[in-house]
Design a protein around this motif. Structure first.
Motif, PDB file in Angstrom:
ATOM      1  N   ALA A 160     -24.146 -35.946 -68.490  1.00  0.00           N
ATOM      2  CA  ALA A 160     -22.878 -36.236 -67.804  1.00  0.00           C
ATOM      3  C   ALA A 160     -22.039 -34.968 -67.685  1.00  0.00           C
ATOM      4  N   LEU A 161     -21.968 -34.184 -68.747  1.00  0.00           N
ATOM      5  CA  LEU A 161     -21.184 -32.942 -68.712  1.00  0.00           C
ATOM      6  C   LEU A 161     -21.768 -31.935 -67.730  1.00  0.00           C
ATOM      7  N   ILE A 162     -23.082 -31.850 -67.656  1.00  0.00           N
ATOM      8  CA  ILE A 162     -23.722 -30.964 -66.674  1.00  0.00           C
ATOM      9  C   ILE A 162     -23.360 -31.400 -65.261  1.00  0.00           C
ATOM     10  N   ALA A 163     -23.425 -32.717 -64.995  1.00  0.00           N
ATOM     11  CA  ALA A 163     -23.078 -33.231 -63.663  1.00  0.00           C
ATOM     12  C   ALA A 163     -21.613 -32.942 -63.346  1.00  0.00           C
ATOM     13  N   ILE A 164     -20.738 -33.086 -64.323  1.00  0.00           N
ATOM     14  CA  ILE A 164     -19.316 -32.820 -64.106  1.00  0.00           C
ATOM     15  C   ILE A 164     -19.072 -31.329 -63.872  1.00  0.00           C
ATOM     16  N   LEU A 165     -19.770 -30.475 -64.586  1.00  0.00           N
ATOM     17  CA  LEU A 165     -19.648 -29.024 -64.349  1.00  0.00           C
ATOM     18  C   LEU A 165     -20.157 -28.647 -62.958  1.00  0.00           C
ATOM     19  N   LEU A 166     -21.196 -29.317 -62.494  1.00  0.00           N
ATOM     20  CA  LEU A 166     -21.682 -29.081 -61.131  1.00  0.00           C
ATOM     21  C   LEU A 166     -20.652 -29.536 -60.098  1.00  0.00           C
ATOM     22  N   GLN A 167     -19.960 -30.638 -60.375  1.00  0.00           N
ATOM     23  CA  GLN A 167     -18.862 -31.078 -59.499  1.00  0.00           C
ATOM     24  C   GLN A 167     -17.784 -30.005 -59.433  1.00  0.00           C
ATOM     25  N   TYR A 168     -17.435 -29.451 -60.587  1.00  0.00           N
ATOM     26  CA  TYR A 168     -16.409 -28.403 -60.640  1.00  0.00           C
ATOM     27  C   TYR A 168     -16.856 -27.186 -59.827  1.00  0.00           C
ATOM     28  N   ASN A 169     -18.109 -26.805 -59.996  1.00  0.00           N
ATOM     29  CA  ASN A 169     -18.646 -25.652 -59.260  1.00  0.00           C
ATOM     30  C   ASN A 169     -18.611 -25.908 -57.751  1.00  0.00           C
ATOM     31  N   LEU A 170     -19.017 -27.094 -57.348  1.00  0.00           N
ATOM     32  CA  LEU A 170     -18.999 -27.456 -55.932  1.00  0.00           C
ATOM     33  C   LEU A 170     -17.580 -27.391 -55.374  1.00  0.00           C
ATOM     34  N   ARG A 171     -16.618 -27.935 -56.116  1.00  0.00           N
ATOM     35  CA  ARG A 171     -15.222 -27.928 -55.662  1.00  0.00           C
ATOM     36  C   ARG A 171     -14.678 -26.513 -55.583  1.00  0.00           C
ATOM     37  N   THR A 172     -15.055 -25.658 -56.531  1.00  0.00           N
ATOM     38  CA  THR A 172     -14.598 -24.267 -56.510  1.00  0.00           C
ATOM     39  C   THR A 172     -15.154 -23.530 -55.293  1.00  0.00           C
ATOM     40  N   LEU A 173     -16.422 -23.746 -54.979  1.00  0.00           N
ATOM     41  CA  LEU A 173     -17.025 -23.115 -53.802  1.00  0.00           C
ATOM     42  C   LEU A 173     -16.372 -23.618 -52.516  1.00  0.00           C
ATOM     43  N   ALA A 174     -16.126 -24.921 -52.438  1.00  0.00           N
ATOM     44  CA  ALA A 174     -15.468 -25.485 -51.254  1.00  0.00           C
ATOM     45  C   ALA A 174     -14.048 -24.944 -51.123  1.00  0.00           C
ATOM     46  N   GLN A 204     -12.949 -22.048 -52.066  1.00  0.00           N
ATOM     47  CA  GLN A 204     -13.041 -20.676 -51.553  1.00  0.00           C
ATOM     48  C   GLN A 204     -13.342 -20.664 -50.064  1.00  0.00           C
ATOM     49  N   ALA A 205     -14.264 -21.499 -49.634  1.00  0.00           N
ATOM     50  CA  ALA A 205     -14.657 -21.528 -48.226  1.00  0.00           C
ATOM     51  C   ALA A 205     -13.529 -22.027 -47.329  1.00  0.00           C
ATOM     52  N   PHE A 206     -12.774 -23.015 -47.799  1.00  0.00           N
ATOM     53  CA  PHE A 206     -11.743 -23.628 -46.977  1.00  0.00           C
ATOM     54  C   PHE A 206     -10.337 -23.174 -47.331  1.00  0.00           C
ATOM     55  N   ARG A 207     -10.265 -22.185 -48.213  1.00  0.00           N
ATOM     56  CA  ARG A 207      -8.971 -21.634 -48.640  1.00  0.00           C
ATOM     57  C   ARG A 207      -8.017 -22.729 -49.104  1.00  0.00           C
ATOM     58  N   SER A 208      -8.523 -23.524 -50.027  1.00  0.00           N
ATOM     59  CA  SER A 208      -7.714 -24.594 -50.592  1.00  0.00           C
ATOM     60  C   SER A 208      -7.730 -24.465 -52.114  1.00  0.00           C
ATOM     61  N   SER A 209      -7.002 -25.317 -52.760  1.00  0.00           N
ATOM     62  CA  SER A 209      -6.907 -25.272 -54.213  1.00  0.00           C
ATOM     63  C   SER A 209      -7.923 -26.221 -54.852  1.00  0.00           C
ATOM     64  N   PRO A 210      -8.584 -25.764 -55.919  1.00  0.00           N
ATOM     65  CA  PRO A 210      -9.510 -26.653 -56.627  1.00  0.00           C
ATOM     66  C   PRO A 210      -8.829 -27.423 -57.762  1.00  0.00           C
ATOM     67  N   LYS A 211      -7.489 -27.396 -57.812  1.00  0.00           N
ATOM     68  CA  LYS A 211      -6.799 -27.905 -59.001  1.00  0.00           C
ATOM     69  C   LYS A 211      -7.019 -29.404 -59.261  1.00  0.00           C
ATOM     70  N   TYR A 212      -7.365 -30.167 -58.275  1.00  0.00           N
ATOM     71  CA  TYR A 212      -7.586 -31.601 -58.498  1.00  0.00           C
ATOM     72  C   TYR A 212      -9.074 -31.961 -58.550  1.00  0.00           C
ATOM     73  N   TRP A 213      -9.921 -31.014 -58.920  1.00  0.00           N
ATOM     74  CA  TRP A 213     -11.359 -31.245 -58.949  1.00  0.00           C
ATOM     75  C   TRP A 213     -11.724 -32.427 -59.841  1.00  0.00           C
ATOM     76  N   TRP A 214     -10.956 -32.661 -60.881  1.00  0.00           N
ATOM     77  CA  TRP A 214     -11.256 -33.714 -61.847  1.00  0.00           C
ATOM     78  C   TRP A 214     -11.066 -35.114 -61.260  1.00  0.00           C
ATOM     79  N   LEU A 215     -10.536 -35.209 -60.054  1.00  0.00           N
ATOM     80  CA  LEU A 215     -10.388 -36.503 -59.393  1.00  0.00           C
ATOM     81  C   LEU A 215     -11.601 -36.867 -58.529  1.00  0.00           C
ATOM     82  N   HIS A 216     -12.655 -36.063 -58.599  1.00  0.00           N
ATOM     83  CA  HIS A 216     -13.848 -36.335 -57.789  1.00  0.00           C
ATOM     84  C   HIS A 216     -14.437 -37.711 -58.067  1.00  0.00           C
ATOM     85  N   GLY A 217     -14.362 -38.181 -59.298  1.00  0.00           N
ATOM     86  CA  GLY A 217     -14.889 -39.515 -59.612  1.00  0.00           C
ATOM     87  C   GLY A 217     -14.179 -40.588 -58.800  1.00  0.00           C
TER      88      GLY A 217
END
Length: 161
Positions: free
Chosen positions: A94-108, A110-123
């Motif tokens: 579960a933690l690996i999957a959540i870290l991958l979510q964080y990584n995905l949000r961080t990359l997005a 950067q690409a879209f020039r937005s903030s990743p601060k709400y990444w934890w709301l992906h669920g």
């Protein structure tokens, strides 16, 4: 989407580019507008494929919601009853999957020039996309709740041709 399909059907090539540096866009200003817009176009954009909508719903739940649920359930259970090897394995996955979510949000971000601060709301976001996908099928196929800019449409979209 229809224009892109026509371009491809004509044998022409179609390319997509990120345009974050060209313009700023805010699609929806409220939850109601987002719900109305996405439940209207998502299923139609998938060419009314029920299989695709169910797959999207399951994918969103599995990628975004289930890792958070596993983390909370296993941690709660293990905290109260005691840790077992299978609990540790489930927590690690579960933690690996959540870290991958964080990584995905961080990359997005950067690409879209937005903030990743709400990444934890992906669920929650995954759950909402799943619900929107199923609601889009229901609304399109039944005409129930079919609206445009807050106005009820008198005639639902015509059935499949």
């Amino acid at each position: 989407m229809a224009l892109a399909r026509r371009i491809k059907e004509s044998g022409l090539k179609l390319r997509h580019f990120l345009g974050a540096n060209l313009a700023k866009l805010r699609m929806y200003r409220s939850w109601t507008a987002l719900w109305e817009g996405w439940t209207k176009v998502l299923y139609l954009g998938a060419q009314r494929s029920l299989w695709l909508m169910v797959s999207l719903a399951l994918l969103m739940l599995n990628i975004y919601l289930i890792p958070w649920l596993v983390l909370v359930i296993v941690f709660s259970k293990s905290f109260l009853i005691g840790w077992k090897t299978v609990d540790l394995l489930a927590m690690c996955l579960a933690l690996i999957a959540i870290l991958l979510q964080y990584n995905l949000r961080t990359l997005a971000a950067q690409a879209f020039r937005s903030s990743p601060k709400y990444w934890w709301l992906h669920g929650l976001g995954g759950l909402l996309v799943a619900v929107i996908a199923i609601a889009s099928v229901i609304k399109t196929e039944t005409g129930w709740g079919w609206t445009w800019r807050g106005r009820v449409l008198k005639h639902p979209i015509s059935p499949r041709e």
